[in-house]
Scaffold this active site. Structure first.
Site, PDB file in Angstrom:
ATOM      1  N   LYS A 109       3.627   5.144   4.755  1.00 29.02           N
ATOM      2  CA  LYS A 109       3.050   3.819   4.562  1.00 29.02           C
ATOM      3  C   LYS A 109       2.650   3.162   5.877  1.00 29.02           C
ATOM      4  CE  LYS A 109       5.565   3.028   0.242  1.00 29.02           C
ATOM      5  NZ  LYS A 109       6.445   2.121  -0.518  1.00 29.02           N
TER       6      LYS A 109
ATOM      7  N   ARG B 252      12.926  -3.126  -7.922  1.00 30.40           N
ATOM      8  CA  ARG B 252      11.507  -2.924  -8.217  1.00 30.40           C
ATOM      9  C   ARG B 252      11.305  -2.860  -9.728  1.00 30.40           C
ATOM     10  NH1 ARG B 252       8.614  -1.112  -3.798  1.00 30.40           N
ATOM     11  NH2 ARG B 252       6.842  -1.831  -5.025  1.00 30.40           N
TER      12      ARG B 252
ATOM     13  N   PRO C 113       0.819  -1.212   0.000  1.00 36.39           N
ATOM     14  CA  PRO C 113       0.000   0.000   0.000  1.00 36.39           C
ATOM     15  C   PRO C 113       0.851   1.258   0.000  1.00 36.39           C
ATOM     16  CG  PRO C 113      -0.841  -1.584   1.568  1.00 36.39           C
ATOM     17  CD  PRO C 113       0.486  -2.106   1.107  1.00 36.39           C
ATOM     18  N   GLU C 114       0.455   2.224  -0.793  1.00 38.77           N
ATOM     19  CA  GLU C 114       1.174   3.492  -0.859  1.00 38.77           C
ATOM     20  C   GLU C 114       0.436   4.549  -0.048  1.00 38.77           C
ATOM     21  OE1 GLU C 114       2.505   4.373  -4.850  1.00 38.77           O
ATOM     22  OE2 GLU C 114       2.558   2.250  -5.370  1.00 38.77           O
TER      23      GLU C 114
END
Length: 342
Positions: free
Chosen positions: A50, A315, A2-3
């Protein structure tokens, strides 16, 4: 993971329960002393980057806001918080394609990522017990979510073919009859919330000068954007989208980019994050420009690659070579471009 906009929406979901007393505690979490939350009052709810922080205090103590006793839930702030839904609702990450950008991380890389994103020490529960309020920090996983007044139900069979509902990590039932359900999250006691508004992209106190100085370092811009010390709450989706909107290649060196380009990138970071939060509160989905796409909005083929510093986690990145030329051009860069694919 989740951002920032997702975690902020989680915080807004918990806000109506502030001031209420916990009547019962359930869930699968083995974090010790969670059962002690029974008969305590939810005193505060805060989000930073976060992480979500909830404070609990004695139910009999005067619960105050601005020095005046108040027996009911805290009044929500105007603008963004005023749009929080007070009814039963759910906010999940499974629909946002988050699984795509972490599928290639090793367990070791996941561990490094979690440590960088936590942003809070993890003292023993006995340390927190010495304070007037006990704080819990929630750090959500891949399918992390919070639901208010309802439980999550399976919408498809799992890999074994079973239709089993997700198991909540924590369930807080309140004396009002309502309840909060927390899924796929790490829960830790902490002495106080680690709130750094200067680095939080959704905070009015976000420090643009500090962020700009970080972007001007001789480092690939996609690495800097994920540094939670300067861009708390900014994750892989936001990173990919704002780099495309600013027309910047993810591996361009920040020190070689024009100041105007970096200013534009900052503008997009704040605006995109704010717009995403508003869409969430309105129950609308997010339309990606480049993330998970095969072609950019102009019809060009999109490239995909896994990038990250040598001593950090990797990423996935998506970019359009035509819309986002690399600076300096690849042929003038002493370092070869990491492996990428269409």
């Amino acid at each position: 993971m989740p951002e920032g906009p997702s975690v902020k929406s989680f915080q807004l979901l918990t806000a109506p329960f502030v001031g209420q007393v916990v009547a019962k505690v359930g869930g699968s979490s083995r974090q010790r002393n969670l059962k002690d939350l029974k008969a305590t009052r939810l005193q505060d709810s805060q989000a930073s980057g976060k992480n979500l922080f909830l404070a609990f205090g004695a139910a009999l103590e005067a619960w105050t806001m601005g020095g005046s006793p108040s027996p009911g839930p805290v009044e929500e702030e105007p603008t963004i918080q005023g749009k929080a839904d007070r009814g039963a609702c759910s906010l999940t990450l499974a629909q946002e394609g988050q699984e795509e950008d972490v599928a290639q991380l090793s367990p070791e890389e996941h561990s490094v990522q979690r440590k960088q994103e936590m942003g809070c020490s993890v003292p023993d529960a006995s340390d927190a017990a010495g304070d007037t309020w006990k704080w819990l920090r929630f750090h959500f996983g891949l399918y992390g979510s919070i639901r208010a007044n309802e439980f999550s139900r399976a919408n498809k069979a799992n890999k074994r073919g079973d239709w089993k509902d997700p198991v909540p990590r924590l369930v807080l039932h309140f004396d009002s009859g309502g309840f909060l359900v927390f899924y796929n999250c790490q829960i830790h006691w902490c002495t106080s919330p680690a709130v750094e508004p200067a680095s939080d992209i959704l905070s009015p106190k976000f420090h643009r000068g500090q962020a700009l100085a970080a972007l001007r370092q001789p480092t690939s811009i996609c690495y800097t954007l994920l540094d939670q010390r300067y861009f708390s709450g900014l994750g892989n989706i936001i990173k990919n989208e704002i780099l495309y909107l600013a027309r910047i290649h993810p591996l361009s060196q920040g020190s070689l980019l024009a100041l105007s380009a970096l200013e534009s990138l900052l503008d997009h970071a704040v605006q995109f994050s704010t717009d995403w939060l508003h869409k969430k509160l309105a129950g609308k989905g997010l339309h990606y420009q480049i993330y998970l796409k095969e072609k950019c909005p102009l019809g060009h083929k999109v490239m995909q690659g896994t990038f990250g510093p040598q001593d950090g986690f990797k990423r996935l990145s998506w970019w359009c070579p035509q819309c986002q030329p690399r600076v300096p051009p690849e042929g003038n860069d002493p370092k070869s471009l990491p492996e990428a694919k269409v």
